[in-house]
Design a protein around this motif. Structure first.
Motif: not given
Length: 114
Positions: A38-39, A44-45, A86-93
């Motif tokens: 995820r990024q 960074e990814r 969680k909000p911290d999991d927000t990303a492009v996977y």
């Protein structure tokens, strides 16, 4: 040409769940390993989880106990079950697969917000 296509991303509230899928153009059993990365914006990814051809899994400390990687060789699909988001999991996977080459999918957006 191997293709990987992710799906299942979306918008979810904190504490919610999503299941990501990565459909491969060949049997996923042919890959030595597959994984999810995820990024997040401005970062960074990073590795989320991996699974080997024999089914051995590894999960990043930040997601262990909440996320589970799995695969279905017959369906040519890799999965990532994500719980207690969680909000911290927000990303492009992104889906990743390795044999003699390294392959990436196009990514799917996951947004966790209230």
């Amino acid at each position: 040409q191997v293709q990987l296509v992710e799906s299942g991303g979306g918008y979810v509230q904190p504490g919610g769940s999503l299941r990501l899928s990565c459909a491969a153009s060949i049997n996923v059993g042919y890959f030595n390993a597959m994984g999810w990365y995820r990024q997040a914006p401005g970062k960074e990814r990073e590795l989320v989880a991996t699974i080997t051809s024999s089914g051995k899994t590894n999960h990043a400390d930040s997601v262990r106990g909440r996320f589970t990687i799995s695969k279905d060789n017959a369906k040519k699909t890799l999965y990532l079950q994500m719980n207690s988001l969680k909000p911290d999991d927000t990303a492009v996977y992104y889906c990743n697969a390795i044999n003699t080459n390294v392959y990436w999918g196009q990514g799917t957006q996951v947004t966790v917000s209230s």
